[in-house]
Each structure stands twice: as C-alpha cells, then as structure tokens.
Design a protein around this motif. Structure first.
Motif, PDB file in Angstrom:
ATOM      1  N   ALA A  29       0.847  -1.208   0.000  1.00  0.00           N
ATOM      2  CA  ALA A  29       0.000   0.000   0.000  1.00  0.00           C
ATOM      3  C   ALA A  29       0.878   1.252   0.000  1.00  0.00           C
ATOM      4  O   ALA A  29       0.614   2.211  -0.741  1.00  0.00           O
ATOM      5  N   ARG A  30       1.943   1.233   0.807  1.00  0.00           N
ATOM      6  CA  ARG A  30       2.856   2.402   0.818  1.00  0.00           C
ATOM      7  C   ARG A  30       3.512   2.576  -0.538  1.00  0.00           C
ATOM      8  O   ARG A  30       3.647   3.686  -1.050  1.00  0.00           O
ATOM      9  N   LEU A  31       3.928   1.457  -1.135  1.00  0.00           N
ATOM     10  CA  LEU A  31       4.597   1.519  -2.440  1.00  0.00           C
ATOM     11  C   LEU A  31       3.675   2.128  -3.497  1.00  0.00           C
ATOM     12  O   LEU A  31       4.083   3.000  -4.269  1.00  0.00           O
ATOM     13  N   LEU A  32       2.417   1.663  -3.528  1.00  0.00           N
ATOM     14  CA  LEU A  32       1.498   2.146  -4.571  1.00  0.00           C
ATOM     15  C   LEU A  32       1.276   3.644  -4.457  1.00  0.00           C
ATOM     16  O   LEU A  32       1.206   4.361  -5.457  1.00  0.00           O
ATOM     17  N   ARG A  33       1.178   4.142  -3.215  1.00  0.00           N
ATOM     18  CA  ARG A  33       0.992   5.599  -3.024  1.00  0.00           C
ATOM     19  C   ARG A  33       2.261   6.335  -3.449  1.00  0.00           C
ATOM     20  O   ARG A  33       2.186   7.375  -4.103  1.00  0.00           O
ATOM     21  N   SER A  34       3.441   5.806  -3.067  1.00  0.00           N
ATOM     22  CA  SER A  34       4.698   6.468  -3.465  1.00  0.00           C
ATOM     23  C   SER A  34       4.825   6.519  -4.979  1.00  0.00           C
ATOM     24  O   SER A  34       5.349   7.479  -5.541  1.00  0.00           O
ATOM     25  N   ALA A  35       4.350   5.449  -5.640  1.00  0.00           N
ATOM     26  CA  ALA A  35       4.475   5.379  -7.098  1.00  0.00           C
ATOM     27  C   ALA A  35       3.529   6.342  -7.806  1.00  0.00           C
ATOM     28  O   ALA A  35       3.668   6.571  -8.999  1.00  0.00           O
ATOM     29  N   GLY A  36       2.553   6.882  -7.063  1.00  0.00           N
ATOM     30  CA  GLY A  36       1.682   7.901  -7.652  1.00  0.00           C
ATOM     31  C   GLY A  36       0.288   7.436  -8.003  1.00  0.00           C
ATOM     32  O   GLY A  36      -0.419   8.133  -8.745  1.00  0.00           O
ATOM     33  N   LEU A  37      -0.159   6.275  -7.463  1.00  0.00           N
ATOM     34  CA  LEU A  37      -1.565   5.903  -7.697  1.00  0.00           C
ATOM     35  C   LEU A  37      -2.455   6.890  -6.959  1.00  0.00           C
ATOM     36  O   LEU A  37      -2.212   7.202  -5.784  1.00  0.00           O
ATOM     37  N   GLU A  38      -3.465   7.390  -7.630  1.00  0.00           N
ATOM     38  CA  GLU A  38      -4.342   8.387  -7.012  1.00  0.00           C
ATOM     39  C   GLU A  38      -5.761   8.248  -7.549  1.00  0.00           C
ATOM     40  O   GLU A  38      -5.989   7.570  -8.559  1.00  0.00           O
ATOM     41  N   PRO A  39      -6.723   8.890  -6.862  1.00  0.00           N
ATOM     42  CA  PRO A  39      -8.135   8.724  -7.244  1.00  0.00           C
ATOM     43  C   PRO A  39      -8.379   8.971  -8.730  1.00  0.00           C
ATOM     44  O   PRO A  39      -7.801   9.883  -9.331  1.00  0.00           O
ATOM     45  N   GLY A  40      -9.243   8.111  -9.281  1.00  0.00           N
ATOM     46  CA  GLY A  40      -9.662   8.280 -10.668  1.00  0.00           C
ATOM     47  C   GLY A  40      -8.860   7.478 -11.672  1.00  0.00           C
ATOM     48  O   GLY A  40      -9.251   7.380 -12.835  1.00  0.00           O
ATOM     49  N   MET A  41      -7.730   6.891 -11.239  1.00  0.00           N
ATOM     50  CA  MET A  41      -6.877   6.188 -12.211  1.00  0.00           C
ATOM     51  C   MET A  41      -7.475   4.850 -12.646  1.00  0.00           C
ATOM     52  O   MET A  41      -8.169   4.191 -11.884  1.00  0.00           O
TER      53      MET A  41
END
Ligand SMILES: C[S@@+](CC[C@H](N)C(=O)[O-])C[C@H]1O[C@@H](n2cnc3c(N)ncnc32)[C@H](O)[C@@H]1O
Length: 269
Positions: A29-41
């Motif tokens: 979960a931390r990795l995905l946020r760091s990689a730039g996953l964000e709402p709407g993708m």
C-alpha cells in the motif's frame, strides 16, 4: 515455466496468498501511493492471484478509479471474484502476462506483486506491461529477494526449510533474487531508471513472519517429493510455524520475511 506452487491445491494456495498478504499489504500500500496511484486512475494488476493487490489498488484510486486484475490461472481468477466480485471498482480476467492478449492499452498504471519472479523472461513481461501504460503513466512492481539469512542466527531447521524452498524455486526456473535485480530489469525493458524502496516483514514472538516460510515449505513439499529435493523427515508438517519460531527464539529471536523491492517509473510521455 510451471508456477512453483502449482502442486499445492488451489484452496490451500488461495489461503497461503491471503496469509502472505496480511504481512505484505502494508508495504505494498505504501509503495502504490509512493508510485503515484491516485483517485480516478485506471490500473492493471498483472498476476493478481486472489486479488489482494487489486483490492489495495482499488482503495488507492477511489473514488472514480477502476482496477482490472489478470492472472493466467482460471482458479485464481475465480478465487479473486469470489472474494471481491466484479464491480464498478474491480474486475478480474484470465490472461497471460507474457502477451496480455485481449487486454486494452492506455492504463494510467500497470502494477504487479510477486509475479516477475515466476515468469521465464521478466524483461519481456515488463516490456509488455509498459506497452499497456499510457504515455506519462506509471509502471510499478513489487518483487522479493529470498536469498539472504531468514533468521538472526540460522539453525539446521531454518537452513533446511530455506534450502528446500530455494531449491524448489531453482527447479522450476523461478528467480528467487529478482527483487535485487529489478533495477536492471527496468533498464533492460527500455524503461527509465526506476525509483526504488526495499522493506521486509520482520519480527519475533507474536509478530514473527515465520508463518509465511512455513506455509511456503508446506505448499512446496509435494514438488520437493516428486523431484527428489532433499527432505528431512524430522521436519514437522503440522506445527512448523511454531517449531521455526521456537528455534528462532532459542537463538536471536529475529525472523525476516521476504525482502520486498518496489520499483516504479513513468513511461515516456
Ligand atoms: C505469488 S502469486 C502473487 C499473487 C498476487 N500478486 C499477490 O501478491 O497476492 C503469483 C501469481 O502469478 C500468477 N502468474 C504466474 N505466471 C503468470 C503469467 N505468465 N501470467 C499471468 N499470471 C501469472 C500465478 O498464477 C499466481 O497467481
């Protein structure tokens, strides 16, 4: 390449993946946020298994996002659907990550956990994955290295379990140290140099991740038996987690799970 856990029955394998996820999901979960996953993708999760990473990605892209999980195993996809269903947020399909035939292109992100480790040509799979990302989108992989010491002080029991698991991976051609090589896999796939992070589940006593190694050993034992990998008959099949924990506690107490390397970059715009 045969998936190394194929000889375990699917119910056991689905439970093993869910147990493993309990230890790995906070890292992913931390990795995905760091990689730039964000709402709407719109996101594609390759080698989704029973959908743990698909679900994490769906949380990261809510509201308004959508995640497709693909796996080449019908049974894994059925398991993912049974757990999460197909909905506006997530959807599961059977597909092979080597080709991604029938999977649309232009995703905002393609992600995967513990999948490149199980394919014959990780560079080719990453290249195919990147071909399904829109210009400027994200490609992000989370892969293990399992070739270090798993306890603070290795013992005969820990060495036997470790040797059996690594020999099983070697037997089918799986890449047990892929995480450590992710940087060059990204480069060889023609991608720009990835950012990286490395974390591992670690603990002793009640927070020990020994259960993950015990589950993997139990799941691989039929393969070990069928291909003649050395098995110490005194290693318990029931209660292996407790035996490993007791053994670790008698020495340094520390147990280390797979070193999980995260790597991500953007596809050229
Ligand atoms: C260790 S599991 C990881 C599952 C999930 N990503 C997770 O972390 O919980 C690896 C998964 O990759 C799938 N797999 C292996 N080779 C594949 C391929 N060529 N294409 C699609 N899926 C593949 C297996 O069927 C299995 O479900």
């Amino acid at each position: 390449m045969t998936y190394v856990f194929t000889e375990a029955d699917i119910t056991t394998e689905a439970q093993r993946l869910r147990d493993q996820s309990a230890a790995l999901d906070p890292l992913t979960a931390r990795l995905l946020r760091s990689a730039g996953l964000e709402p709407g993708m719109r996101v594609l999760d390759i080698g989704c298994g029973v959908g743990s990473v698909t679900a994490l990605a769906a949380e990261a892209v809510a509201p308004g996002g959508h995640v497709i999980g693909i796996d080449r195993s019908d049974e894994a996809v059925a398991g993912a659907r049974a757990l999460l269903g197909d909905s506006n947020d997530v959807e599961f399909r059977v597909a092979d990550a080597n080709e991604l035939d029938g999977i649309e292109k232009g995703f905002d992100a393609v992600i995967g956990r513990m999948v490149l480790v199980h394919v014959p040509d990780p560079v080719a799979v990453l290249r195919t994955a990147a071909d399904h990302v829109r210009p400027g989108g994200v490609i992000c992989m989370h892969e293990p290295d399992m070739t270090y010491a798993w306890t603070g002080r290795p013992t005969p029991l820990w060495n036997h379990v470790r040797d059996g698991i690594l020999a099983s991976f070697d037997h089918v051609g799986a890449h047990s140290r892929l995480g450590r090589n992710l940087f060059s896999v990204f480069r060889d796939a023609g991608l720009s140099d990835p950012e990286q992070i490395m974390e591992a589940p670690v603990g002793g006593g009640s927070s020990s991740p020994a259960f993950g190694w015990a589950n993997a050993y139990a799941a691989l034992r039929p393969l070990m038996e069928s291909v003649g990998i050395d098995i110490d008959e005194t290693v318990p099949t029931e209660g292996l987690t407790e035996a490993l924990d007791a053994d670790a506690a008698a020495h340094s107490g520390t147990v280390i799970g797979p070193l999980m390397y995260g790597a991500w970059t953007r596809v050229p715009g």
